[in-house]
Design a protein around this motif. Structure first.
Motif, PDB file in Angstrom:
ATOM      1  N   ALA A 182       0.837  -1.197   0.000  1.00 41.70           N
ATOM      2  CA  ALA A 182       0.000   0.000   0.000  1.00 41.70           C
ATOM      3  C   ALA A 182       0.872   1.246   0.000  1.00 41.70           C
ATOM      4  O   ALA A 182       1.779   1.372   0.815  1.00 41.70           O
ATOM      5  N   PRO A 183       0.651   2.196  -0.931  1.00 45.46           N
ATOM      6  CA  PRO A 183       1.473   3.390  -1.017  1.00 45.46           C
ATOM      7  C   PRO A 183       1.059   4.420   0.023  1.00 45.46           C
ATOM      8  O   PRO A 183       0.068   4.259   0.735  1.00 45.46           O
ATOM      9  N   GLY A 184       1.824   5.516   0.088  1.00 46.98           N
ATOM     10  CA  GLY A 184       1.427   6.649   0.900  1.00 46.98           C
ATOM     11  C   GLY A 184       1.927   6.548   2.322  1.00 46.98           C
ATOM     12  O   GLY A 184       2.756   5.698   2.663  1.00 46.98           O
ATOM     13  N   PRO A 185       1.438   7.421   3.202  1.00 43.51           N
ATOM     14  CA  PRO A 185       1.932   7.489   4.579  1.00 43.51           C
ATOM     15  C   PRO A 185       1.657   6.211   5.355  1.00 43.51           C
ATOM     16  O   PRO A 185       0.739   5.462   5.055  1.00 43.51           O
ATOM     17  N   THR A 186       2.488   5.989   6.354  1.00 41.92           N
ATOM     18  CA  THR A 186       2.378   4.754   7.137  1.00 41.92           C
ATOM     19  C   THR A 186       1.084   4.703   7.936  1.00 41.92           C
ATOM     20  O   THR A 186       0.539   5.727   8.348  1.00 41.92           O
ATOM     21  N   ALA A 187       0.606   3.491   8.144  1.00 40.60           N
ATOM     22  CA  ALA A 187      -0.572   3.292   8.982  1.00 40.60           C
ATOM     23  C   ALA A 187      -0.178   2.960  10.419  1.00 40.60           C
ATOM     24  O   ALA A 187      -1.036   2.715  11.255  1.00 40.60           O
ATOM     25  N   LEU A 188       1.140   2.935  10.701  1.00 39.38           N
ATOM     26  CA  LEU A 188       1.584   2.557  12.036  1.00 39.38           C
ATOM     27  C   LEU A 188       1.380   3.696  13.027  1.00 39.38           C
ATOM     28  O   LEU A 188       1.610   4.860  12.712  1.00 39.38           O
ATOM     29  N   PRO A 189       0.964   3.378  14.258  1.00 36.81           N
ATOM     30  CA  PRO A 189       0.811   4.424  15.272  1.00 36.81           C
ATOM     31  C   PRO A 189       2.166   4.908  15.768  1.00 36.81           C
ATOM     32  O   PRO A 189       3.168   4.192  15.698  1.00 36.81           O
ATOM     33  N   ILE A 190       2.205   6.130  16.254  1.00 37.00           N
ATOM     34  CA  ILE A 190       3.402   6.713  16.848  1.00 37.00           C
ATOM     35  C   ILE A 190       3.189   6.779  18.361  1.00 37.00           C
ATOM     36  O   ILE A 190       2.257   7.425  18.833  1.00 37.00           O
ATOM     37  N   ILE A 191       4.047   6.088  19.105  1.00 34.07           N
ATOM     38  CA  ILE A 191       3.925   5.986  20.553  1.00 34.07           C
ATOM     39  C   ILE A 191       4.990   6.861  21.214  1.00 34.07           C
ATOM     40  O   ILE A 191       6.181   6.708  20.938  1.00 34.07           O
ATOM     41  N   ASP A 192       4.560   7.760  22.073  1.00 35.94           N
ATOM     42  CA  ASP A 192       5.473   8.664  22.776  1.00 35.94           C
ATOM     43  C   ASP A 192       5.834   8.052  24.128  1.00 35.94           C
ATOM     44  O   ASP A 192       5.069   8.122  25.081  1.00 35.94           O
TER      45      ASP A 192
END
Length: 259
Positions: free
Chosen positions: A10-20
């Protein structure tokens, strides 16, 4: 093992969450709870997430990439790599603290697991794909990681792809500046009775440039027991895997893979 052509990612921005993970140190009592909820969701979904707020200096990250590139032309980079190795051990232990919270456990639940851990630092170099690459040609084939967690440092070139089990397609995990990509290994899936995922991933370098990445594999104390966590069992459910140790688990995985 599942495979698919590189063009199917799948192209485009990642679907992964960003954890702080800096929320571990936040004074507000609901900060850790918010971190735990976000991490729990990410671990049950794909088992992959970005980590920000990690406190690893940009200067050190830049130095790691400089030395990684230099490795393929010049020797002598040990001091930087040892500093980075120590920093990754500390960060991995903090991520295990966050995972304990995500699982509804005391924050120090994995403390003994993190004592004298088995850890491996690798410097990887991916040449560009050939101009007329064969269909499905990869820099690294689809696989899961054996151990606890992997903390992956990416350069600016995309290439990491993650198998989306829900929609049965490859997702592109593009680099996000200032983050590490973290994924769970088979041992965490075993520990949580598959509540948390160890997900297939691969590398296809279509960037047209030399690509570098730095994975850090964190497997914990070799003598530590890995037994299904009671709160990962529903009523009447039995553990899917027998109790083992970190060392025996790794030996078992290597035998399955290379026998």
């Amino acid at each position: 093992m599942t495979s698919a052509k590189a063009s199917e990612a799948a192209p485009g921005p990642t679907a992964l969450p960003i954890i702080d993970v800096s929320l571990l140190d936040a004074p507000a009592p609901d900060s850790r709870a918010r971190l735990a909820r976000q991490l729990d969701r990410a671990c049950q979904d794909s088992g992959f997430f970005y980590v920000t707020g990690h406190g690893i200096p940009t200067e050190l990250i830049d130095a790691v990439f400089r030395q990684s590139r230099a490795l393929f032309a010049l020797p002598d980079f040990a001091p930087v790599m040892m500093r980075y190795f120590d920093a990754m051990n500390r960060l991995s232990a903090r991520i295990m603290t966050a995972l304990a919270l995500a699982l509804g456990l005391p924050s120090d639940h994995f403390r003994a697991f993190c004592e004298q851990p088995l850890s491996t630092l690798r410097l990887l170099h991916y040449p560009p794909q050939p101009a007329h690459a064969s269909p499905g040609e990869k820099g690294c084939g689809a696989h899961t990681d054996f151990g606890g967690i992997t903390v992956l440092l990416l350069d600016e070139h995309p290439g990491l792809q993650i198998w989306d089990h829900r929609h049965r397609r490859w997702l592109q995990a593009d680099p996000v500046p200032g983050t590490f990509v973290v994924n769970l290994g088979d041992m965490i899936a075993r520990w949580t009775n598959d509540r948390y995922r160890s997900t297939l991933h691969r590398v296809v370098n279509l960037s047209g440039a030399e690509r570098y990445s730095v994975p850090f594999f964190y497997s914990g104390n070799p003598d530590h027991e890995v037994r299904c966590l009671p709160n990962c069992l529903t009523a009447g459910e039995q553990p899917r895997y027998p109790a083992t140790t970190v060392e025996r688990h790794l030996i078992e995985m290597y035998r399955k893979t290379y026998a």
